[in-house]
Write an enzyme that holds these catalytic residues in place. Structure first.
Site, PDB file in Angstrom:
ATOM      1  N   ARG A  76       0.822  -1.218   0.000  1.00 15.25           N
ATOM      2  CA  ARG A  76       0.000   0.000   0.000  1.00 15.25           C
ATOM      3  C   ARG A  76       0.855   1.267   0.000  1.00 15.25           C
ATOM      4  O   ARG A  76       0.478   2.273  -0.624  1.00 15.25           O
ATOM      5  CB  ARG A  76      -0.935  -0.031   1.216  1.00 15.25           C
ATOM      6  CG  ARG A  76      -1.913   1.146   1.321  1.00 15.25           C
ATOM      7  CD  ARG A  76      -2.861   0.906   2.495  1.00 15.25           C
ATOM      8  NE  ARG A  76      -3.629   2.093   2.850  1.00 15.25           N
ATOM      9  CZ  ARG A  76      -4.838   2.398   2.365  1.00 15.25           C
ATOM     10  NH1 ARG A  76      -5.405   1.587   1.498  1.00 15.25           N
ATOM     11  NH2 ARG A  76      -5.477   3.483   2.755  1.00 15.25           N
TER      12      ARG A  76
ATOM     13  N   VAL B 289      -6.532   7.813  -1.813  1.00 13.94           N
ATOM     14  CA  VAL B 289      -6.461   6.380  -1.577  1.00 13.94           C
ATOM     15  C   VAL B 289      -7.424   6.120  -0.429  1.00 13.94           C
ATOM     16  O   VAL B 289      -7.188   6.555   0.699  1.00 13.94           O
ATOM     17  CB  VAL B 289      -5.040   5.918  -1.202  1.00 13.94           C
ATOM     18  CG1 VAL B 289      -5.015   4.420  -0.928  1.00 13.94           C
ATOM     19  CG2 VAL B 289      -4.058   6.269  -2.320  1.00 13.94           C
ATOM     20  N   SER B 290      -8.526   5.456  -0.721  1.00 13.53           N
ATOM     21  CA  SER B 290      -9.567   5.267   0.289  1.00 13.53           C
ATOM     22  C   SER B 290      -9.045   4.479   1.479  1.00 13.53           C
ATOM     23  O   SER B 290      -8.056   3.738   1.378  1.00 13.53           O
ATOM     24  CB  SER B 290     -10.759   4.531  -0.329  1.00 13.53           C
ATOM     25  OG  SER B 290     -11.313   5.264  -1.390  1.00 13.53           O
ATOM     26  N   ALA B 291      -9.712   4.636   2.601  1.00 16.12           N
ATOM     27  CA  ALA B 291      -9.356   3.860   3.786  1.00 16.12           C
ATOM     28  C   ALA B 291      -9.439   2.368   3.470  1.00 16.12           C
ATOM     29  O   ALA B 291     -10.367   1.922   2.785  1.00 16.12           O
ATOM     30  CB  ALA B 291     -10.279   4.209   4.941  1.00 16.12           C
TER      31      ALA B 291
END
Length: 401
Positions: free
Chosen positions: A42, A75-77
Site C-alpha cells: 500500500r 487512496v480510500s481507507a
C-alpha cells in the site's frame, strides 16, 4: 555509538500484517481478499505519507486537492475498500471495470482476478491516470489497464464486465454502466440519494438493478458528466439546509425565527442504535428530508447539539422542524432516541419524528433491512411505490419489507 536500524514497527511488512489482522477481525471474511491485502504494498501508492498512516485501516489518504482545498482524489481507507470488495465477491478470471483510479484498489482487484482475469481502471484526470500507471508498474501490476476517460460512458472497448467497482461518489447510474455489465454482473457503487451516500452492491433485476447489500461510505465526488452539486439554502450565517433536489420554496425568514426561538424535546422510549440505518429509514420515510448544518457557535450557545455540525436529517412542516438526538437510558440498552423541535407547530412535527423512531426500533432495527432498487428511465413499469427519488437517468426507490 553504532547506528541503529529503523524500528521494526516501521517495517511496511509488519505494519501491513497488523492492518490485515485488524481487517480480518471486523471486515474481511474472504481468504482471497485477505491474501490480496497481505501482498499489495500500500505504501507504494502513497509516497511521502507516514507509514503508520498508510497502514491505518481507517485512514484515507488525499492525493490531490482543488484550489479551494476540496479533495479530488484519494487512496480510500483500507476498511471501506475491504467492505466494497467483499460486496463485489470478485472471482478469478473475472473482467472488472474500476471507476476512479488511484492504483492501490486496482492492484487488490488484480490479485483477486488472477492472471486469467482483466482489470480496466478509468479516471477523468490525466494526472491521476499517470500516477496510477506509475505506481502500478512500481508495485508489479503493469498488466492493469489504466485509461483516461469520462466514467459517464464507461469503457465499451473492454466490455462486458463481470464487476463494476465505483470508487467515487456517484449521484446516478449512467446507462453505459448497465449496458456494459454482463448478464450475471454486479455494480458496487457509493450512490448518493436523499442527501446521504450508501455503498450499494447492485445485481441485475427484471426492471433494472436491485441491492444485494449496502453500507455506510463516503468518497470524493465524481467529476465530468456525472458531477452533481447539492442545493444549499442559507437560513442565516450560522445555519444552512442542504438537499439533493431543487429548493421547494422554504420560508427562510420563518425558519430563522424558529431556530432562534424556544425548542421542545420529546423522547421515544425506543433504543438509539445503528444510527446509519436509522438515518436511512428516516430520510426515506418522508417525501423530502433536508439536512441541517449549523455552526459550532450555535452549539456553544445551546441552540443545537453537536450533531448539526456534521448534518442532521430534519422533518420540516412550514416554519417548524425537528431533528434527532439521544440520551442515556439503561432501560433501552444504553441510549434512547428522541427529538428537539422548533417553530409554531413543534409538537406536531416532533410527534411525527418520534413515531418514526419507534417504528424503526420495533420493526427494522438491524443491518441491511432496506431494499434499494435502481430503475433506468428506459425500463417500463410506471412509477414505483413507496419512497423514490428521480435521477437524470432513472429512479432510485427504497422500500422497507
Amino acid at each position: 555509538m553504532t547506528a541503529t536500524s529503523e524500528p521494526r514497527a516501521q517495517d511496511p511488512a509488519v505494519l501491513r500484517a497488523a492492518m490485515v489482522s485488524e481487517l480480518r477481525e471486523d471486515t474481511i471474511a474472504s481468504e482471497a481478499l485477505a491474501g490480496a491485502f497481505s501482498v499489495v504494498p500500500r505504501h507504494l501508492f502513497a509516497p511521502g505519507e507516514p507509514l503508520e498512516m498508510v497502514y491505518d485501516s481507517d485512514t484515507a489518504l488525499v492525493t490531490k486537492t482543488s484550489s479551494d482545498g476540496t479533495a479530488l482524489s484519494s487512496v480510500s481507507a483500507a476498511h471501506i475498500q475491504a467492505v466494497m470488495l467483499e460486496q463485489a465477491e470478485i472471482e478469478p478470471g473475472m473482467r472488472v471495470l474500476e471507476i476512479g483510479s488511484g492504483g492501490y484498489n486496482a492492484a487488490l482487484i488484480a490479485e483477486l482476478v488472477g492472471p486469467d482475469g482483466s482489470i480496466t481502471s478509468v479516471d477523468i484526470d490525466p494526472e491521476i491516470v499517470a500516477r496510477a500507471r506509475a505506481f502500478l508498474r512500481a508495485a508489479g501490476y503493469a498488466r492493469v489497464r489504466v485509461m483516461q476517460a469520462d466514467a459517464e460512458y464507461g469503457v465499451p472497448s473492454h466490455a462486458p464486465y463481470d464487476r463494476i467497482i465505483v470508487t467515487v461518489g456517484a449521484w446516478d447510474i449512467p446507462p453505459a454502466w448497465i449496458d456494459q455489465l454482463s448478464t450475471q454482473g454486479r455494480i458496487v457503487v457509493p450512490l448518493r440519494f436523499a442527501g446521504l451516500t450508501r455503498c450499494v452492491a447492485f445485481d441485475r433485476a427484471e426492471t433494472g438493478l436491485v441491492s444485494r447489500s449496502y453500507c455506510l461510505g463516503g468518497f470524493v465526488p465524481m467529476q465530468g458528466e456525472g458531477t452533481f452539486t447539492a442545493t444549499r439554502v442559507p437560513i442565516d450565517g450560522d445555519a444552512t439546509l442542504r438537499l439533493d433536489g431543487p429548493n421547494p420554496g422554504f420560508d427562510v425568514p420563518a425558519l430563522r425565527k424558529a431556530i432562534h426561538g424556544p425548542r421542545i424535546e420529546r423522547w421515544s422510549g425506543a433504543a438509539f442504535d445503528l444510527p446509519d440505518e436509522l438515518e436511512l429509514f428516516v430520510v426515506t420515510s418522508a417525501p423530502q428530508v433536508p439536512f441541517l448544518y449549523a455552526s459550532q457557535r450555535l452549539v456553544d450557545q445551546g441552540v443545537f447539539t453537536p450533531a448539526v455540525t456534521f448534518g442532521a436529517a430534519i422533518l420540516l412542516e412550514g416554519a417548524s422542524f425537528a431533528y434527532r438526538t439521544k440520551r442515556e437510558n439503561e432501560n433501552t440498552g444504553g441510549w434512547e432516541s428522541g427529538v428537539f423541535a422548533y417553530g409554531p407547530h413543534a409538537e406536531a412535527v416532533a410527534e411525527r419524528y418520534v413515531e418514526l423512531l419507534r417504528r424503526w426500533a420495533t420493526e427494522y432495527r438491524r443491518r441491511g433491512t432496506a431494499r434499494i432498487d435502481y430503475i433506468p428511465a428506459a425500463a417500463s413499469g410506471g412509477t414505483p411505490t413507496g419512497w423514490y427519488a428521480p435521477k437524470r437517468h432513472g429512479v432510485v426507490a427504497v422500500s422497507w419489507p
